[in-house]
Structure formats: structure tokens, C-alpha cells
Design an enzyme around this catalytic site. Structure first.
Site, PDB file in Angstrom:
ATOM      1  N   HIS A  12     -60.255  51.686  15.608  1.00 23.46           N
ATOM      2  CA  HIS A  12     -59.135  51.297  14.746  1.00 23.46           C
ATOM      3  C   HIS A  12     -58.108  52.411  14.732  1.00 23.46           C
ATOM      4  O   HIS A  12     -58.215  53.346  13.955  1.00 23.46           O
ATOM      5  CB  HIS A  12     -59.587  51.068  13.297  1.00 23.46           C
ATOM      6  CG  HIS A  12     -60.789  50.189  13.163  1.00 23.46           C
ATOM      7  ND1 HIS A  12     -61.707  50.321  12.163  1.00 23.46           N
ATOM      8  CD2 HIS A  12     -61.217  49.149  13.913  1.00 23.46           C
ATOM      9  CE1 HIS A  12     -62.651  49.397  12.294  1.00 23.46           C
ATOM     10  NE2 HIS A  12     -62.390  48.681  13.346  1.00 23.46           N
ATOM     11  N   ASP A  14     -67.222  47.672   9.397  1.00 24.86           N
ATOM     12  CA  ASP A  14     -67.093  47.010  10.684  1.00 24.86           C
ATOM     13  C   ASP A  14     -68.157  47.577  11.630  1.00 24.86           C
ATOM     14  O   ASP A  14     -68.469  48.768  11.573  1.00 24.86           O
ATOM     15  CB  ASP A  14     -65.686  47.268  11.241  1.00 24.86           C
ATOM     16  CG  ASP A  14     -65.351  46.356  12.412  1.00 24.86           C
ATOM     17  OD1 ASP A  14     -66.060  45.340  12.614  1.00 24.86           O
ATOM     18  OD2 ASP A  14     -64.384  46.660  13.125  1.00 24.86           O
ATOM     19  N   SER A  42     -63.981  54.305  13.929  1.00 25.08           N
ATOM     20  CA  SER A  42     -62.787  54.123  13.098  1.00 25.08           C
ATOM     21  C   SER A  42     -62.270  55.499  12.681  1.00 25.08           C
ATOM     22  O   SER A  42     -62.020  56.335  13.539  1.00 25.08           O
ATOM     23  CB  SER A  42     -63.148  53.238  11.909  1.00 25.08           C
ATOM     24  OG  SER A  42     -62.041  52.936  11.139  1.00 25.08           O
TER      25      SER A  42
END
Ligand SMILES: C[S@@+](CC[C@H](N)C(=O)[O-])C[C@H]1O[C@@H](n2cnc3c(N)ncnc32)[C@H](O)[C@@H]1O
Lengths: 277, 193
Positions: free
Chosen positions: B39, B132, B12
Site C-alpha cells: 500500500h 489486510d 503496508s
């Protein structure tokens, strides 16, 4: 732990699919498995079952309603003017052509809770075409359809939707189309006048109407290739000559037999046109 | 020993830099599919893929639904969609709700890969500012796959590797420079007859 954990989970999913078919006639066999696996697992947990097999047993025993199955497994995730560039492409390339028909029929399949079809209604209104349109918005999720019919949405989403609307080339302000109250917004009733919400299952139900525009976004991604081809053929059969098909931004018609008759109008926006001969 | 047939990577905040560092050395002799959930904010991954392709051993592309997870290709989840892999090796996309505020979600990718590949999988969790990937890596390891986590002490943002370590544990905790060589060696060793 072994390689078999995945095989066992996958086998449990197939038993669930069989149970839903046998007990409710609900055919999930053409759905892509990985995301279905996750949703069935989540449904089992939410409903207090130990695992997917326990959920399947409950289905077999007739302890579940078909609408409950559908609303647990379908994904009515949507927004207004999702992918704004698609809506500007519709505005610029499709609407002017639609204007040449005296009556315009539009089928939006997989409307979820309705945000997308209301977005379309706003475009049509701004192009001065709305009064000539009959719009059918269909889904197999009754709970989502009921929400779509109400046209009431959480206010917290409205800001992002306004931005989407502006980026889609909106001519006014999105606020002109709804009434805000407390924590929700209520869409203007004039947007609803020509929209008919109806139950339709893309797996088992046939051609819905003869349309100048079929819009079906982010539904085919949940289907395996065979079902995608079948549904695309149904869309193709629904279109009048010169009619338009619009799919989701990451969906494609490449390998489908129906692609033979469909010409890309805007490949990025996934807008196709049925060739005239 | 079963062979390694796929690698899944999740990252991310700081992920782009991390990918730039590990992809050049992810070059085993035996080609396997590499699936990435990162992401990123940008809607269009073309620029990002070109950038990464230029430094990677293998080509980097945006994953397309119903395409096969191809050996020797790095396939990235499109922004706004979850990427999943089927047991047949086909790739699927979904716009199911965000998971840990993320779509694509690392958990969703890893979970599907764990079901598809079981013991034949390596999962890598790197820098990021949320949780996540922790659940996903736990699934990978529970299914018998190998879990690798970027050393939180050197991660640009350490929240994600720490969360993964706490929830899933790891077979290896490594600095970025050693992740590519480790995974490559593992793939080649396991493919020896
Ligand atoms: C992710 S939503 C897409 C909503 C909207 N078109 C959009 O792109 O924002 C997918 C919708 O497809 C519907 N759907 C899935 N399978 C269906 C089927 N067999 N028949 C009709 N609708 C279906 C679901 O109920 C859900 O509302």
C-alpha cells in the site's frame, strides 16, 4: 488440502458462467476469471447460498433476475475527475480539436453511476462546447444507470472530488455545479440537458453511434484479451476520422488489431486518435 | 514434492524498507514470478521500482494487465488497482471496491494466487498497520501453499503480521533477514528432481 482446491473453485465458476448464459443469455465468457471468481463468490454469500454451485442451481431454476445478476457482478466503482491529469489532458489537447466540429457526439461506455460523464460535461461547459454536444453514456447495469440519471451523490465524496477537479485545472469551484443538501449533493440540471443515459452491453451490442470522442475507462481491464480486441474494434468503428479514444490509466491498445489505426496523442493519459486516412 | 511456482508478498506501513531488506536475498537458482501488493501512496511507481531494482536480485516493475507473471521478475501492483493472477499465469487489474480500506489489497492478490497456484505458492506477510493479508494468507495455506510471516516483534508496525498470525497461522515466522534466504532455499529444494 491439495492443488485441486483452486481447480474445483475455477470449475464451479465455469458452471456458473454456463448457467448465466443458458438461462439469461448473459455472456460472461470473455471476462477475466480471477476478479469474476471473487464477485460470484461474494454474490453467492450475500444471497445466502452455500457456494457457487448452489447459486448456479438457483440461476438454472430461474430463481434469479438478469438485472440482479448484472448488478451483483458488475462493479460501478467510480468517482468525479478520477485521475485528474487525464481530464487536464482532455481539456488541453482534445477539446480544442473537438471545437472544430459543428456538432459533437461523445460516447462514454461503462458510465457506472455517472460521475465520470458529469465530470466531462463540466469540462465541455467550461470550454463553451457543451451546447453543441450530444453525449451518450451507456452501461449494462440498470441500477447504476438509474443512479447516474438521478445525479445525486453522497456528500462525503464531494471533498475529494473538489480536489480532483482543482487538480484537473478546473476554472471555478466544483460547488458551483451542485446543490448540497444534508448528506448528499445534487448535480445541476443544466449538466444533464445533453446527456442521454442508455443500456448497452459491450459484449453483445454493436456500434452505438458515430462519435468524435469515445471514452471508456476501467472497463476493458475486466475483459480477456480477445474480448478487449473485439470491443476496441467496435470503438474504432464508432469513431469519425480524426476522432479520439480515451481509455483507463492502466489499459492499453498495444496488441489489438485496432491499434494499427490509432495514434497515441498522450500515452500517459491513454488518449488516442483515429488516423485520418 | 511439488515445485514452488510463485511468491506473493504483502506489506503496508514500513513496507518499502522491508522490501529493500528482503529482495536482495530473494535469489533462488530457479526463477519464479514474484508478485507484490504494497500500500503505497504514490500514483507513479516508476521511482519506487527503480529504487528497488537497484538493490534487488531481480528486476522490479509495475505489473501490467494481461502480461504474464514472469519468472525472475518482481511485479508490483499499481496504486489504486487490485492485482490478481489468473490460473493461466496472466495478470489482471481491477478497481473493485477497497478491501480492508486498501487498493491494492493483499487479500485480493493472495486469494487469486491461491486459486491459481495452490500448493505451488509461497505467501509472505510483513509490516503494516491494518488487517489486510490475514484472510489472504489463510486462503494460501488452506490451498496447501506455504505461509511466511515477518516476526511481529521486529516489524516496524506489528498490526498486520499479528493479524495474519492470528487468522492464518504460519509455516514460518521469521525476521526480515531470514525471509529471502528461507524462500530461496525452499524454491531450490523443491525444484530438485
Ligand atoms: C469500474 S466501472 C468504471 C466506471 C468509470 N468509467 C470509471 O473509470 O470511473 C466499470 C463499469 O463497466 C460496466 N460494464 C462491465 N461490463 C460491461 C458490459 N459488458 N457492457 C457495458 N458495461 C459494462 C460495469 O457495469 C461498471 O459500471
Amino acid at each position: 488440502m491439495s492443488d485441486d482446491t483452486g481447480a474445483l473453485q475455477a470449475a464451479a465458476l465455469e458452471r456458473f458462467i454456463d448457467a448465466a448464459k443458458r438461462r439469461h443469455g448473459l455472456d460472461l465468457s470473455g471476462y477475466a476469471r480471477a476478479s469474476l471468481q471473487r464477485r460470484v463468490q461474494q454474490m453467492a454469500e450475500r444471497d445466502g447460498h452455500a457456494d457457487i454451485d448452489a447459486l448456479s442451481a438457483a440461476v438454472e431454476a430461474g430463481a434469479t433476475q438478469v438485472d440482479h445478476l448484472i448488478s451483483s457482478l458488475s462493479v460501478p466503482v467510480t468517482e468525479m475527475f478520477r485521475n485528474p491529469s487525464v481530464f487536464s489532458a482532455l481539456r488541453e489537447m482534445v477539446l480544442p480539436m473537438l471545437a472544430s466540429w459543428p456538432h459533437i457526439t461523445i460516447w462514454q461506455a461503462g458510465c457506472a453511476t455517472g460521475e465520470e460523464v458529469y465530470s466531462l460535461a463540466i469540462l465541455l461547459h467550461e470550454a463553451g462546447l457543451y451546447d453543441r454536444c450530444q453525449i451518450f453514456a451507456t452501461d449494462f447495469n440498470e441500477a447504476a444507470l438509474a443512479k447516474a440519471q438521478d445525479g445525486i451523490f453522497p456528500a462525503r465524496d464531494a471533498r475529494m472530488w473538489s480536489q480532483n477537479y482543482q487538480r484537473a485545472g478546473g476554472q471555478a469551484s466544483l460547488g458551483d455545479y451542485y446543490h448540497a443538501a444534508y448528506d448528499h449533493i445534487r448535480l445541476d440540471a443544466r449538466l444533464k440537458a445533453n446527456i442521454h443515459f442508455a443500456h448497452h452491453n459491450l459484449v453483445t451490442d454493436g456500434v452505438f453511434c458515430e462519435a468524435q470522442l469515445v471514452l471508456c475507462r476501467n472497463v476493458l481491464i475486466y475483459f480477456n484479451r480477445e474480448l478487449q480486441h473485439q470491443v476496441l474494434q467496435r470503438f474504432r468503428d464508432s469513431l469519425v476520422r480524426g476522432g479520439y479514444l480515451c481509455l483507463g490509466n492502466r489499459e492499453s491498445i498495444h496488441t489489438a488489431p485496432a491499434a494499427r489505426d490509432l495514434v497515441a496523442v498522450d500515452a500517459d493519459a491513454r488518449i488516442y486518435r483515429l488516423a485520418s486516412s | 514434492m511439488t515445485s514452488i511456482d510463485a511468491v506473493v508478498i504483502g506489506c503496508s506501513a514500513g513496507g518499502l524498507q522491508a522490501l529493500k531488506q528482503i529482495l536482495p536475498t530473494l535469489c533462488p537458482t530457479r526463477a519464479v514470478p514474484v508478485l507484490v501488493a504494497c500500500h503505497t501512496a504514490s500514483d507513479d511507481l516508476r521511482g519506487l521500482c527503480d529504487l528497488l531494482s537497484a538493490v534487488s536480485a531481480w528486476p522490479v516493475r509495475e505489473a501490467r494487465e494481461r502480461e504474464i507473471a514472469a519468472p525472475g521478475v518482481i511485479q508490483m501492483a499499481p496504486s489504486g488497482y487490485h492485482l490478481l493472477v489468473e490460473r493461466s499465469g496472466e495478470l489482471s487489474l481491477s478497481i473493485d471496491p477497497r478491501v480492508s480500506f486498501a487498493r491494492p489489497s493483499i487479500d485480493v492478490l493472495f486469494e487469486s494466487a491461491a486459486i491459481a497456484y495452490g500448493t505451488r505458492l509461497v505467501g509472505v506477510v510483513m509490516t503494516g498497520a491494518n488487517h489486510d493479508g490475514a484472510q489472504g494468507l489463510a486462503r494460501v495455506r488452506h490451498g496447501g501453499g506455504i505461509g511466511v510471516i515477518q516476526d511481529p516483534d521486529e516489524a516496524e508496525v506489528d498490526v498486520m503480521p499479528r493479524a495474519a498470525l492470528a487468522q492464518a497461522g504460519a509455516d514460518q515466522v521469521l525476521p526480515l533477514v531470514r525471509i529471502g534466504p528461507f524462500v530461496s532455499r525452499l524454491i531450490d529444494q523443491r525444484s530438485e528432481p
